[in-house]
Every structure is written in C-alpha cells, then in structure tokens.
Scaffold this motif. Structure first.
Motif, PDB file in Angstrom:
ATOM      1  N   LEU A  70     -45.296 -12.149-100.316  1.00 18.13           N
ATOM      2  CA  LEU A  70     -45.843 -10.840-100.666  1.00 18.13           C
ATOM      3  C   LEU A  70     -47.196 -10.933-101.360  1.00 18.13           C
ATOM      4  CD1 LEU A  70     -44.007  -9.259-103.751  1.00 18.13           C
ATOM      5  CD2 LEU A  70     -44.019 -11.679-103.267  1.00 18.13           C
ATOM      6  N   GLY A  71     -47.690 -12.154-101.640  1.00 16.12           N
ATOM      7  CA  GLY A  71     -48.911 -12.294-102.411  1.00 16.12           C
ATOM      8  C   GLY A  71     -50.170 -11.941-101.641  1.00 16.12           C
ATOM      9  N   VAL A  72     -51.128 -11.320-102.354  1.00 13.70           N
ATOM     10  CA  VAL A  72     -52.468 -11.088-101.816  1.00 13.70           C
ATOM     11  C   VAL A  72     -53.454 -11.899-102.645  1.00 13.70           C
ATOM     12  CG1 VAL A  72     -51.863  -8.782-100.997  1.00 13.70           C
ATOM     13  CG2 VAL A  72     -52.912  -9.040-103.254  1.00 13.70           C
ATOM     14  N   ASP A  73     -54.625 -12.143-102.087  1.00 12.60           N
ATOM     15  CA  ASP A  73     -55.621 -12.946-102.783  1.00 12.60           C
ATOM     16  C   ASP A  73     -56.210 -12.163-103.964  1.00 12.60           C
ATOM     17  OD1 ASP A  73     -57.566 -15.314-102.824  1.00 12.60           O
ATOM     18  OD2 ASP A  73     -58.896 -13.583-102.760  1.00 12.60           O
ATOM     19  N   PRO A  74     -56.103 -12.698-105.191  1.00  9.76           N
ATOM     20  CA  PRO A  74     -56.548 -11.921-106.352  1.00  9.76           C
ATOM     21  C   PRO A  74     -58.044 -11.675-106.387  1.00  9.76           C
ATOM     22  CG  PRO A  74     -55.902 -14.141-107.013  1.00  9.76           C
ATOM     23  CD  PRO A  74     -55.485 -13.974-105.591  1.00  9.76           C
ATOM     24  N   ASP A  75     -58.855 -12.653-105.956  1.00 10.39           N
ATOM     25  CA  ASP A  75     -60.298 -12.443-105.987  1.00 10.39           C
ATOM     26  C   ASP A  75     -60.735 -11.382-104.995  1.00 10.39           C
ATOM     27  OD1 ASP A  75     -61.017 -14.093-108.064  1.00 10.39           O
ATOM     28  OD2 ASP A  75     -61.331 -15.847-106.802  1.00 10.39           O
ATOM     29  N   CYS A 108     -59.229 -18.870-109.775  1.00  9.87           N
ATOM     30  CA  CYS A 108     -59.876 -17.649-109.284  1.00  9.87           C
ATOM     31  C   CYS A 108     -60.849 -17.067-110.309  1.00  9.87           C
ATOM     32  CB  CYS A 108     -58.842 -16.625-108.853  1.00  9.87           C
ATOM     33  SG  CYS A 108     -57.770 -16.040-110.155  1.00  9.87           S
ATOM     34  N   GLU A 109     -61.790 -16.267-109.820  1.00 11.79           N
ATOM     35  CA  GLU A 109     -62.772 -15.596-110.665  1.00 11.79           C
ATOM     36  C   GLU A 109     -62.130 -14.479-111.471  1.00 11.79           C
ATOM     37  OE1 GLU A 109     -67.358 -15.022-109.484  1.00 11.79           O
ATOM     38  OE2 GLU A 109     -65.974 -14.585-107.866  1.00 11.79           O
ATOM     39  N   ALA A 110     -61.270 -13.731-110.839  1.00 11.23           N
ATOM     40  CA  ALA A 110     -60.585 -12.643-111.531  1.00 11.23           C
ATOM     41  C   ALA A 110     -59.667 -13.212-112.610  1.00 11.23           C
ATOM     42  CB  ALA A 110     -59.774 -11.813-110.547  1.00 11.23           C
ATOM     43  N   ARG A 111     -59.485 -12.450-113.652  1.00 10.39           N
ATOM     44  CA  ARG A 111     -58.506 -12.845-114.666  1.00 10.39           C
ATOM     45  C   ARG A 111     -57.116 -12.514-114.141  1.00 10.39           C
ATOM     46  NH1 ARG A 111     -60.392 -10.135-118.025  1.00 10.39           N
ATOM     47  NH2 ARG A 111     -61.641 -11.622-119.227  1.00 10.39           N
TER      48      ARG A 111
END
Length: 384
Positions: A70-75, A108-111
């Motif tokens: 179910l995961g999507v890429d956070p960045d 990843c760049e996003a927190r």
C-alpha cells in the motif's frame, strides 16, 4: 540582514500565531528566521498571489514504498501535494521497521515520522486482490518487540498504531486495541486507532481511548459513523472529545463521507486534524492527496485559517512536535506554497457522492529545512 531564502509577498497564514497577512518569510540555517516586510535573501522567490503556510503535516499516510503493497513514494507525494511532513501510520511493525527506516525514512527529502504498528509485520496484506487484516491473528501482536523498537527510534517514532474493525481485526474484535494501549502506556506515546466497519462499534473503540490518543477515520460513513440515523452525535463521541481524544479525518478509500461531515459540522464538531490517508489504492481517488482533502473542508464552509490549522499547528500538537506547524522563529524551516483558485470543482467522497466546490487548494511549491524543493508541482488530480 540577508537570509538564505526568502518567500516574498505571499499571503502568510500561520494559525499558531494568528497571522493572516501579506508578508515575507525568511529562512536561515534550515530554520524559520523571520516573518515580516522587506526581507531580503541570497535566494528569493516571489509568491505574490499564493498562500504561504507552515509546512503541511499529513497526519495519516502510508509511505513505506516497496516494503508494503500500500506504500507510495514519500518524496513524490510531498512534492506534488506541498506536504513537508508525512506521518506514516502503521505501515511497518517492529518486525520490519528497520527496513522502513534504512531504505525510506533516512533517505528521503521529505520528513517522515511514524506510528509503529503493534502487529509484528505492520499492514502486510493490503492490495486490490488480497486483503488480510493484520489483527485477525492475535499471535501477530508483538507488544514486547513494539516497546523495544519504539524506544530505540524515538527520534522518528511518534506513536503506536492499531487497526480495529471487521476488516482489520475480524475475529479478534477489540482485543488488539487492549494490547496496543498497553504498548502506548509503556512507551508514553499516543495511540492512533483505525476504525472500519463493525464489529466492534465506533462507540466501543472511542470509549477506550485516552487524552492525546487519536481516532482516525473520524467522519466515517455508515456503518460505524459517529452520528446516529437522525444525525445526532453519539454520546460516546462527545465524551471522548471532552476527555481530550483527538479526532482525525484519515480520508483514504473508505473513511470520509459528505453526509457524516455535514452532520458533525452542523453540531459544531470540527475535526482536530485533517489527513489524507494516502496509499496505493486511493492516491488516484477518492482521496488523491492532502490539498484535495483540505479543499473538501473549504467546501463544507470552514474558514481557510481553520483548515490550515488542522494540517499544521493542530497536527504538530498531536505529534508532540512543537517545532513543526509554525513560523515561529527557530522552528523547522518548512513552508507550503498553495494556490487558492476560484471556479467549479467536483469533489467526491468515498461513497461516490460529489459536491461541487467554488474554490480549491492546489500545490504551488514546498520548502523543507530551509531548502526550496525545485520540482514541487501540482498533482495530476489537482491539474485536471
């Protein structure tokens, strides 16, 4: 004084400081440095006509990309939805959190912050063709391991997650909640509880939650809605708010109803936090992203400041991370650049009901840690 980066001439909305005015926002050394007029920086971006808010926090996401179905890429999600902080809610459990941290969170760049699932492997069987509730088998609940992993990762683990309902816990009923509450108590962390269809009932689950715990999917449709058939809020829901339970939207693919939302707001029961519950099965609808979810509450008549608060300062309080969700000097150097467009926009709920809104938020840019994210742009859903 010259700062590292200045966003100039935007409409700055920071509910944590009751700010709503045209101003500049300056960043230095990866932190917020100042909000004011006539600020200058080594790098400047003119955001005239845009809203500038503290970095949006999506309190309910699933971003263990590649580690869960179910995961999507956070960045990608962060850049396309102007979200600076993705809070993953239970994708990983103590048995696979190390991989989530090494391969996603730390890269990843996003927190990315996380609610650790009390189930050993997290949400492991969630796809279009396979749907196995991770709470069905009590042997999967890993209380000791969850305490150990949470205590070893306190910099990124912000709470404990459990999923309760006919789909998520099935024959185990409400028992996984009892285990999760013990883990939350041992770690001193808040609990986030998912509720889907009965059994158990919405009332039974919310009655167990403590001050600071979070009930996600709080504006669910029937069955297990927070309102009765006459549209009245159930007494257990009101009692939970009175003792400090946090009510989070968690839109997802099955957990936001226009009918429920209108009934709740008619009784002045606003959500504390608004989140998308974005995952692989709802990122192309009906949730899409955080800005779409926030726009639905503008359509319901909430003032823009209240909508922004529910994804900034209120979410930061729920996470017990006061450095997030604010433009106070010295806070995390995050900002969301948003466009508020007027027009005619069709917005769907999880039952297929469409409300046509006269205004809608779009992603316009993103700053994380004082750095302007160059390739941030509107989502495809937003552009249509």
């Amino acid at each position: 004084m010259s700062y590292d980066l200045v966003l100039k001439n935007g409409r700055v909305i920071d509910p944590s400081q009751s700010i709503d005015k045209v101003a500049d926002v300056a960043f230095a050394d990866s932190k917020v440095a100042a909000v004011g007029a006539g600020l200058s920086g080594r790098r400047e971006r003119d955001v005239t006509g845009y809203l500038v808010t503290p970095g949006l926090i999506d309190l309910h996401t699933h971003v263990y990309w590649g580690g869960t179905s179910l995961g999507v890429d956070p960045d990608s999600f962060a850049k396309l939805s102007a979200v600076s902080t993705c809070v993953d809610t239970g994708s990983a459990g103590p048995g696979n959190f190390a991989g989530f941290r090494k391969h996603v969170i730390d890269r990843c760049e996003a927190r990315v912050l996380a609610f650790l699932h009390v189930s050993f492997a997290g949400i492991y069987g969630f796809s279009k063709n396979i749907m196995i509730g991770e709470g069905h088998d009590m042997r999967l609940l890993a209380a000791r391991e969850a305490v150990e992993v949470a205590n070893a990762n306190r910099d990124v683990i912000v709470g404990i997650k459990v999923r309760i309902g006919r789909h998520a816990s099935g024959p185990s009923g409400i028992q996984p909640l009892d285990v999760a509450l013990q883990v939350a108590d041992q770690t001193g962390l808040p609990l986030m509880a998912h509720i889907d269809e009965p059994p158990p009932s919405y009332e039974a689950v919310v009655s167990r939650l403590r001050k600071g715990d979070i009930l996600t999917h709080c504006f669910r449709p029937f069955p297990n809605a927070p309102v009765d058939g006459a549209g009245n809020i159930k007494p257990e829901v009101l009692a939970a708010r009175e003792r400090g339970v946090i009510f989070d939207i968690g839109h997802g693919m099955g957990s936001f109803s226009w009918k429920t939302a209108r009934a709740m707001l008619a009784h002045d029961f606003l959500p504390d936090t608004i989140s998308s519950d974005v995952h692989a099965l709802c990122i192309e609808g009906p949730a899409y992203d955080q800005v779409t979810t926030l726009s639905k509450f503008l359509a319901l008549g909430l003032p823009i400041a209240d909508v922004i608060a529910a994804s900034t300062v209120n979410a930061a309080k729920a996470l017990q991370r006061p450095e997030l969700g604010t433009f106070k000097s010295g806070s995390a150097g995050d900002a969301s650049i948003l466009e508020l467009r007027s027009g005619s926009f069709d917005l769907e709920d999880v039952r297929g009901e469409i409300t046509t809104a006269s205004e809608r938020l779009f992603a316009g840019g993103l700053v994380i840690g004082g750095k302007l994210i160059e390739d941030a742009q509107p989502t495809q859903a937003a552009a249509e």
